[in-house]
Design a protein around this motif. Structure first.
Motif: not given
Length: 87
Positions: A10-12, A51-52, A54-59, A75-79
């Protein structure tokens, strides 16, 4: 501690504030993932896509930089994270 600086799902960030969030492998060693993505050697959401994530991380990021900027940044980082790399 793992040399990985971010959860590879997730990138945390694994900074001082989040160091306690590094998940463990089944053998008790540190994993490359956070406790929200991984537990005891397995993903908590094994069918999730980048993509899931990304959507979870946006908020979580949007309250700091706004929704559009959060979506663009994630969108640039997670992939680029380990879980989403294709062999």
């Amino acid at each position: 501690m793992s040399d990985v600086k971010f959860c590879q799902s997730c990138g945390i960030p694994f900074d001082e504030e989040h160091i306690r969030m590094i998940a463990q492998e089944a053998d008790g060693s540190d994993s490359n993932y956070c406790i929200y993505c991984y537990k005891d050697g397995a993903f908590l959401q094994p069918d999730a896509t980048a993509q899931d994530m990304i959507e979870m991380g946006v908020p979580h990021l949007a309250h700091k930089i706004g929704e559009q900027a959060a979506r663009e940044q994630l969108s640039q980082f997670v992939p680029t994270l380990g879980r989403w790399q294709t062999s």
